[in-house]
Design a protein around this motif. Structure first.
Motif, mmCIF file in Angstrom:
data_model
loop_
_atom_site.group_PDB
_atom_site.id
_atom_site.type_symbol
_atom_site.label_atom_id
_atom_site.label_comp_id
_atom_site.label_asym_id
_atom_site.label_seq_id
_atom_site.Cartn_x
_atom_site.Cartn_y
_atom_site.Cartn_z
ATOM 1 N N ALA A 17 29.742 35.927 33.840
ATOM 2 C CA ALA A 17 29.994 34.837 34.788
ATOM 3 C C ALA A 17 31.482 34.517 34.914
ATOM 4 O O ALA A 17 31.994 34.388 36.032
ATOM 5 C CB ALA A 17 29.216 33.590 34.377
ATOM 6 N N VAL A 18 32.189 34.372 33.786
ATOM 7 C CA VAL A 18 33.582 33.916 33.868
ATOM 8 C C VAL A 18 34.510 34.960 34.490
ATOM 9 O O VAL A 18 35.560 34.601 35.018
ATOM 10 C CB VAL A 18 34.144 33.436 32.511
ATOM 11 N N LEU A 19 34.119 36.216 34.462
ATOM 12 C CA LEU A 19 34.953 37.223 35.123
ATOM 13 C C LEU A 19 35.000 37.005 36.634
ATOM 14 O O LEU A 19 35.882 37.532 37.315
ATOM 15 C CB LEU A 19 34.464 38.638 34.794
ATOM 16 N N GLN A 20 34.087 36.194 37.159
ATOM 17 C CA GLN A 20 34.060 35.879 38.589
ATOM 18 C C GLN A 20 34.813 34.584 38.921
ATOM 19 O O GLN A 20 34.925 34.227 40.085
ATOM 20 C CB GLN A 20 32.607 35.753 39.056
ATOM 21 N N TRP A 21 35.291 33.880 37.913
ATOM 22 C CA TRP A 21 35.979 32.612 38.139
ATOM 23 C C TRP A 21 37.356 32.846 38.751
ATOM 24 O O TRP A 21 37.994 33.869 38.521
ATOM 25 C CB TRP A 21 36.138 31.864 36.821
ATOM 26 N N LYS A 22 37.834 31.859 39.516
ATOM 27 C CA LYS A 22 39.184 31.880 40.079
ATOM 28 C C LYS A 22 39.832 30.518 39.839
ATOM 29 O O LYS A 22 39.193 29.480 40.026
ATOM 30 C CB LYS A 22 39.153 32.141 41.584
ATOM 31 N N TYR A 23 41.089 30.555 39.432
ATOM 32 C CA TYR A 23 41.886 29.356 39.216
ATOM 33 C C TYR A 23 43.000 29.312 40.258
ATOM 34 O O TYR A 23 43.307 30.327 40.889
ATOM 35 C CB TYR A 23 42.487 29.373 37.806
ATOM 36 N N PRO A 24 43.629 28.159 40.435
ATOM 37 C CA PRO A 24 44.749 28.082 41.379
ATOM 38 C C PRO A 24 45.869 29.042 40.945
ATOM 39 O O PRO A 24 46.169 29.140 39.756
ATOM 40 C CB PRO A 24 45.219 26.632 41.283
ATOM 41 N N PRO A 25 46.460 29.756 41.886
ATOM 42 C CA PRO A 25 47.556 30.664 41.525
ATOM 43 C C PRO A 25 48.820 29.881 41.154
ATOM 44 O O PRO A 25 48.963 28.710 41.498
ATOM 45 C CB PRO A 25 47.771 31.487 42.797
ATOM 46 N N VAL A 26 49.709 30.561 40.439
ATOM 47 C CA VAL A 26 51.028 29.994 40.127
ATOM 48 C C VAL A 26 52.089 30.947 40.653
ATOM 49 O O VAL A 26 51.828 32.138 40.845
ATOM 50 C CB VAL A 26 51.222 29.762 38.609
ATOM 51 N N LEU A 27 53.286 30.431 40.883
ATOM 52 C CA LEU A 27 54.349 31.245 41.473
ATOM 53 C C LEU A 27 55.086 32.107 40.454
ATOM 54 O O LEU A 27 55.691 33.097 40.810
ATOM 55 C CB LEU A 27 55.343 30.351 42.211
ATOM 56 N N ASN A 28 55.033 31.725 39.186
ATOM 57 C CA ASN A 28 55.727 32.534 38.174
ATOM 58 C C ASN A 28 54.751 33.544 37.552
ATOM 59 O O ASN A 28 53.591 33.614 37.943
ATOM 60 C CB ASN A 28 56.358 31.632 37.106
ATOM 61 N N ASP A 29 55.214 34.302 36.597
ATOM 62 C CA ASP A 29 54.384 35.337 35.963
ATOM 63 C C ASP A 29 53.688 34.847 34.703
ATOM 64 O O ASP A 29 53.375 35.628 33.814
ATOM 65 C CB ASP A 29 55.243 36.562 35.626
ATOM 66 N N THR A 30 53.416 33.578 34.616
ATOM 67 C CA THR A 30 52.821 32.982 33.424
ATOM 68 C C THR A 30 51.332 33.303 33.334
ATOM 69 O O THR A 30 50.584 33.118 34.281
ATOM 70 C CB THR A 30 52.993 31.452 33.449
#
Length: 143
Positions: free
Chosen positions: A83-96
């Protein structure tokens, strides 16, 4: 010079603790399926997972926490991982690479529990409640 190195290490440590401890809310989440065998054996349980999140918001890695030899938790881990492999979080602009710890609570209810109340819930950004009805095991009869 030594003081500068200590200061840099302290800042790096504090930054990494902040990144690890911040609570991240997914934009898209999929609840794990309640394993059929766990329903049949009337098993409930909790699985904890640390998610490594790429800058684009996708999941890079999943690390499960808890006892490795816990039979009940072992039944839930594959469903959580899938299940969690399908999750998406807000992107960030740096490479963190960000990290979020999520708790998955699998809970069973009586067979007559209302269907509309069985929907999975995301409680706060880091706890998922997965609900199901008890499913009795019906042994096959040999004729």
């Amino acid at each position: 010079m030594m003081r500068t190195i200590q200061l840099a290490l302290t800042i790096a440590l504090l930054s990494s603790q902040f990144l690890f401890s911040q609570t991240l809310a997914p934009n898209k989440w999929v609840a794990p399926e309640y394993p059929i065998i766990a329903k049949q054996f009337e098993e409930s349980g909790v699985v904890s997972a640390a998610l490594s999140i790429r800058p684009d918001g996708s999941i890079a890695n999943v690390t499960m926490f808890g006892s490795r030899h816990n039979r009940v938790a072992d039944r839930f881990r594959p469903a959580v991982h899938e299940a969690v492999l399908q999750w998406k979080y807000p992107p960030v602009l740096n490479d963190t690479i960000r990290t979020s710890v999520v708790y998955f609570v699998f809970h069973l209810y009586p067979p007559d529990f209302p269907e509309k109340e069985l929907q999975p819930e995301l409680i706060a950004p880091n706890t998922v409640i997965i609900k199901a009805r008890i499913q009795k095991f019906e042994p096959e009869t040999i004729s």
